[in-house]
Design an enzyme around this catalytic site. Structure first.
Site, mmCIF file in Angstrom:
data_model
loop_
_atom_site.group_PDB
_atom_site.id
_atom_site.type_symbol
_atom_site.label_atom_id
_atom_site.label_comp_id
_atom_site.label_asym_id
_atom_site.label_seq_id
_atom_site.Cartn_x
_atom_site.Cartn_y
_atom_site.Cartn_z
ATOM 1 N N ILE A 92 0.847 -1.209 0.000
ATOM 2 C CA ILE A 92 0.000 0.000 0.000
ATOM 3 C C ILE A 92 0.878 1.253 0.000
ATOM 4 C CG2 ILE A 92 -1.920 1.148 1.167
ATOM 5 C CD1 ILE A 92 -2.714 -1.557 2.337
ATOM 6 N N LEU A 146 12.810 -2.898 4.636
ATOM 7 C CA LEU A 146 12.830 -3.951 3.606
ATOM 8 C C LEU A 146 12.662 -5.354 4.196
ATOM 9 C CD1 LEU A 146 15.563 -2.644 1.111
ATOM 10 C CD2 LEU A 146 13.103 -2.235 1.100
ATOM 11 N N ALA A 201 4.327 -1.879 9.256
ATOM 12 C CA ALA A 201 3.858 -2.668 10.410
ATOM 13 C C ALA A 201 3.923 -4.144 10.059
ATOM 14 C CB ALA A 201 2.406 -2.314 10.755
ATOM 15 N N TYR A 207 -2.555 -8.004 16.570
ATOM 16 C CA TYR A 207 -2.378 -7.031 15.483
ATOM 17 C C TYR A 207 -3.375 -5.882 15.622
ATOM 18 C CZ TYR A 207 -3.018 -4.898 10.929
ATOM 19 O OH TYR A 207 -3.178 -3.982 9.926
ATOM 20 N N ILE A 255 -10.601 -23.105 0.290
ATOM 21 C CA ILE A 255 -11.677 -22.256 0.828
ATOM 22 C C ILE A 255 -11.782 -22.581 2.314
ATOM 23 C CG2 ILE A 255 -14.148 -21.804 0.822
ATOM 24 C CD1 ILE A 255 -14.199 -22.312 -2.134
ATOM 25 N N ARG A 294 -16.249 -10.412 2.578
ATOM 26 C CA ARG A 294 -15.324 -9.321 2.901
ATOM 27 C C ARG A 294 -15.569 -8.147 1.958
ATOM 28 N NH1 ARG A 294 -14.993 -11.982 6.544
ATOM 29 N NH2 ARG A 294 -13.235 -12.925 7.627
HETATM 30 N N1 UDP Z 1 -9.398 -17.160 2.432
HETATM 31 C C1 UDP Z 1 -9.603 -18.438 1.945
HETATM 32 N N2 UDP Z 1 -8.512 -19.116 1.468
HETATM 33 C C2 UDP Z 1 -7.256 -18.613 1.455
HETATM 34 C C3 UDP Z 1 -7.054 -17.288 1.945
HETATM 35 C C4 UDP Z 1 -8.159 -16.590 2.433
HETATM 36 O O1 UDP Z 1 -10.713 -18.959 1.945
HETATM 37 O O2 UDP Z 1 -6.315 -19.305 1.029
HETATM 38 C C5 UDP Z 1 -10.555 -16.399 2.946
HETATM 39 C C6 UDP Z 1 -10.396 -15.950 4.388
HETATM 40 O O3 UDP Z 1 -10.895 -16.932 5.262
HETATM 41 C C7 UDP Z 1 -11.241 -14.663 4.388
HETATM 42 C C8 UDP Z 1 -11.125 -14.123 2.965
HETATM 43 O O4 UDP Z 1 -10.650 -15.222 2.175
HETATM 44 O O5 UDP Z 1 -12.606 -14.991 4.619
HETATM 45 C C9 UDP Z 1 -10.123 -12.985 2.850
HETATM 46 O O6 UDP Z 1 -8.920 -13.387 3.488
HETATM 47 P P1 UDP Z 1 -7.590 -12.524 3.416
HETATM 48 O O7 UDP Z 1 -6.550 -13.305 4.142
HETATM 49 O O8 UDP Z 1 -7.319 -12.139 2.005
HETATM 50 O O9 UDP Z 1 -7.949 -11.188 4.189
HETATM 51 P P2 UDP Z 1 -8.530 -10.951 5.689
HETATM 52 O O10 UDP Z 1 -10.025 -10.849 5.538
HETATM 53 O O11 UDP Z 1 -8.080 -12.087 6.549
HETATM 54 O O12 UDP Z 1 -7.921 -9.638 6.075
#
Ligand code: UDP
Length: 324
Positions: free
Chosen positions: A12, A33, A75, A141, A205, A219
């Site tokens: 970002i 880095l 961070a 976090y 998933i 999300r």
């Molecule tokens: N997710 C998933 N498989 C993966 C990585 C993430 O199903 O290999 C799901 C995760 O459980 C969440 C969504 O995808 O519901 C987004 O996850 P990510 O880690 O990208 O971002 P977060 O919401 O944790 O900040």
């Protein structure tokens, strides 16, 4: 303006550097880095390789560059890792933030934009999540960001700081120049695109028994350029007061919807495997960004998951090895 960007070699922060330079500002990138990439530092920016845990190095950068404002992206930012290693978060993130704020105070730099997080809202009472939602950090976090938000409140009261806390929901997408390159990669969209590129054989998933229409987690994916547009607007608005905004695009997409959109964008079949739930994942996280729209005139350009993934795909297919 002169802007010091911590974490300007990261995902970002590199887009922030790109957009601030485009807008005519001068930028100093301060980055250790550890997770960032030297190749992601914009050539038009000054670069200091330094670690925020070392007060003297950030104080020297502050003294030499005399910024008008700071954007703080650096961070440790993995929720799951923070549960396994709380010291790297309640320790390092907080110490880094504290050193940055002390160095700002010592050199009379009073304006700061903080990257904060939706992980402040682990147990929301209302959806979409507005700024007045109760704060319940979901992990060390999230707690580290909550602590720095509170620091800013008290530095405003006692030292005249001006601040904006921007709580991102799921940052996604890419510009022509900068995209997501984490090692290891844990985020959904880049992982799905790695499957499309043939670098992984499937995407897991994490749970399909959530109380959502297709059973997978929902999300709010917000394009990284829209996020930085909000930072630039917030910087301009600090004159008239301190600011706290939740930033998302107000629409939720499920894991299955993200995968289906990626299949359309890439024209490739994405193999999925069902896996257990990931501990700590709430079923649904969607931001209300009404306040940012109303007060800042923020108007996210990327509202469709397909166009967000399209920008990420364009970057990943041109940089299959990331910055490496
Ligand atoms: N997710 C998933 N498989 C993966 C990585 C993430 O199903 O290999 C799901 C995760 O459980 C969440 C969504 O995808 O519901 C987004 O996850 P990510 O880690 O990208 O971002 P977060 O919401 O944790 O900040």
């Amino acid at each position: 303006m002169k802007i010091l960007i911590t974490g300007g070699a990261g995902y970002i922060g590199s887009v922030a550097t790109e957009m601030l330079l485009q807008a005519g500002h001068a930028v100093l990138v301060f980055d250790n880095l550890q997770q960032g990439h030297e190749a992601a530092v914009e050539p038009g920016a000054r670069f200091v390789r330094g670690d925020l845990r070392d007060y003297d190095s950030i104080a020297a950068a502050m003294r030499d560059f005399t910024p008008d404002a700071v954007m703080h992206f650096a961070a440790n930012s993995l929720v799951g890792e923070s549960m396994r290693d709380p010291f790297a978060y309640l320790g390092d993130n907080v110490v880094a933030g504290l050193n940055l704020l002390r160095a700002m105070d010592a050199h009379r730099v009073k304006r700061i934009i903080l990257s904060s997080t939706a992980n402040l809202f682990a147990d929301p009472l209302r959806l979409p999540i507005a700024e007045d939602e109760r704060i319940v950090p979901g992990s060390p976090y999230g707690e580290s960001k909550a602590i720095i938000e509170r620091f800013l409140h008290w530095l405003a009261v006692t030292r005249g700081f001006r601040y904006a806390c921007l709580r991102y929901f799921n940052a996604a997408g890419a510009t022509e120049r900068h995209g997501e390159d984490h090692n290891p990669e844990l985020h959904l969209i880049p992982l799905v695109l790695q499957v499309a590129l043939g670098q992984r054989d499937h995407i897991s998933i994490f749970g399909d028994d959530y109380p959502t229409p297709d059973g997978t987690c929902i999300r709010d994916y917000v394009h990284v350029q829209d996020l930085i547009a909000a930072h630039i607007l917030a910087l301009g608005a600090l004159e008239t007061g301190n600011r706290i905004y939740n930033l998302g695009n107000g629409q939720g997409f499920s894991v299955r919807e993200v995968i289906a959109a990626a299949e359309v964008v890439t024209g490739r079949k994405i193999t999925v495997k069902l896996a257990p739930r990931r501990p700590g994942d709430p079923a649904r996280l969607v931001a209300s960004s009404d306040k940012a729209r109303r007060e800042l005139g923020w108007n996210p350009r990327y509202t469709e998951i397909r166009t967000i993934i399209q920008t990420a795909w364009s970057w990943h297919s041109r940089h299959p090895k990331g910055y490496g």
